[in-house]
Design an enzyme around this catalytic site. Structure first.
Site, PDB file in Angstrom:
ATOM      1  N   ASP A  88      37.715  60.058  -4.195  1.00  0.00           N
ATOM      2  CA  ASP A  88      37.595  58.301  -3.105  1.00  0.00           C
ATOM      3  C   ASP A  88      39.060  58.310  -3.435  1.00  0.00           C
ATOM      4  OD1 ASP A  88      35.051  58.383  -2.057  1.00  0.00           O
ATOM      5  OD2 ASP A  88      34.516  57.500  -3.964  1.00  0.00           O
ATOM      6  N   SER A  89      39.535  58.006  -4.698  1.00  0.00           N
ATOM      7  CA  SER A  89      41.125  57.584  -4.514  1.00  0.00           C
ATOM      8  C   SER A  89      41.969  58.723  -3.447  1.00  0.00           C
ATOM      9  CB  SER A  89      41.585  57.152  -5.365  1.00  0.00           C
ATOM     10  OG  SER A  89      40.650  56.501  -6.164  1.00  0.00           O
TER      11      SER A  89
END
Length: 405
Positions: free
Chosen positions: A178-179
């Site tokens: 996600d990051s």
């Protein structure tokens, strides 16, 4: 980068004048909006009236206030809209007409179901950038599956190469995919905005979370394509150089050593008293050293195990060899290099008081970014933002009666 600030970006910030509507949740899309807000974009966080962004409840909280949200929601004004209601849809279209960017992460087809497709959004604002962040992208056999970053870490090959050789594949204990996708989405938005400067027209960004993590895994597909080579789990070792591992010190601490450069590898072996190994034919390349990692790890590990972490770090620094302590968050909070960079900055928060968090992602010499405020309560700015949009008290009352805000 600390102090009390108004809820408007500085006019000198590099993205000042850019308006972003953050419709996304958990975590890639909202992080992209955070990164844009850190450098001056006006970010309006749009949440469901009854179901706020789940990040508000993720992880530890203090006095019932989610701390992850304080970081992810920084520099954002917060409003509520139920986009499935006619009034919510109409209000979103009015907001879209004033915006430069919309970031959303609904499953493909959801915006279309609410009559908020790209055609309808771009009709009210042809210059709009619509960033669509999903696990698998907008098309393909997996597109309509529910998905999270964990699945991207599995599908991409990351988990397969992470962990000890005889242990199970290992997933990261944080939102890695996600990051990475959040960083990639911010880059994609800026690329689309640069194109808009030339063409005058907006476009759609299709960001699949399974793709950026595959990019940062490097040349594995090319290795396999050309050589049939499949990278295996090697724990903390590397197939490309040695010694490269974590080692325990006499006082129970841990350090990490890397020797990606030949000169560093030679310095390490001289430091630990095994310069004889430098003369071995196999020591001349990183890959050959990696094939003799047992010998090198034994030499380095024995030397380190006889000394405290402080002694090890001082000796490596004097020898100009590459080492770092294995730090947990307690060490990070007091690390002198992070302190010098102001990587962890302090800002006031009306709910929690002084609050420390990671600072903006990079430093610009002329137009730096800044954290103006931490994540605000759910819907705190609904009336203000919609009044600025031109809605009257009567219109707001109708939206409330409908449950659209």
């Amino acid at each position: 980068m600390t102090g009390t600030r108004p809820l408007t970006p500085a006019p000198t910030a590099p993205l000042s004048g850019l308006r972003v509507l953050d419709l996304a949740t958990l975590f890639a899309g909202p992080l992209a909006a955070t990164l844009l807000g850190d450098f001056g974009a006006e970010v309006v966080k749009v949440e469901h009236p009854a179901k706020p962004d789940p990040s508000r409840g993720h992880g530890p909280s203090k006095d019932g206030i989610g701390l992850w949200w304080k970081v992810l929601g920084r520099n954002k004004r917060t409003i509520t809209l139920d986009l499935s209601k006619p009034g919510g849809r109409a209000t979103l279209l009015r907001l879209a007409a004033t915006a430069d960017v919309i970031i959303e992460n609904f499953r493909p087809g959801t915006l279309e179901k609410w009559d908020l497709s790209w055609d309808e959004l771009s009709a009210v604002n042809p210059r709009l950038i619509l960033a669509r962040v999903t696990a698998f992208g907008q098309f393909g056999p997996y597109a309509h599956r529910p998905g999270f970053g964990t699945l991207a870490e599995a599908l991409s090959g990351f988990a397969a190469i992470t962990g000890e050789p005889e242990a199970p594949p290992t997933l990261p204990p944080f939102g890695l995919a996600d990051s990475i996708a959040g960083l990639a989405t911010a880059y994609a938005v800026m690329t689309a905005l640069a194109a808009r400067d030339r063409t005058g027209e907006g476009q759609v960004v299709d960001m699949a979370i399974i793709e950026p993590i595959l990019t940062v895994l490097g040349p594995q597909p090319t290795w396999y394509d050309q050589l049939g080579y499949v990278q295996q789990r090697t724990g903390n070792r590397s197939a490309n150089n040695a010694p490269r591992n974590t080692y325990r010190t006499a006082d129970g601490g841990w350090v990490a050593v890397s020797t990606s450069a030949q000169s560093i590898a030679e310095r390490v072996m001289r430091l630990v008293g095994r310069e004889d190994l430098i003369d071995e034919p196999w020591f001349a390349t990183g890959a050959d050293r990696a094939r003799h990692a047992d010998v090198l790890d034994a030499a380095v590990g024995t030397w380190i195990a006889a000394r405290t972490r402080t002694e090890v770090l001082a000796a490596f620094e004097k020898a100009e060899a590459a080492v770092a302590p294995i730090q947990d968050v307690r060490d990070v909070m007091t690390d002198p290099q992070y302190a010098a960079l102001d990587t962890l900055t302090t800002l006031p928060d009306p709910e929690l008081g002084p609050l420390r968090m990671q600072n903006v992602l990079f430093r610009l010499s002329a137009t730096p970014g800044a954290i103006h405020w931490a994540g605000r309560p759910h819907g705190a700015d609904t009336d203000t933002v919609l009044t600025e949009l031109g809605l009257t008290d009567a219109e707001l009352a109708v939206l409330r009666a409908e449950g659209a805000v």
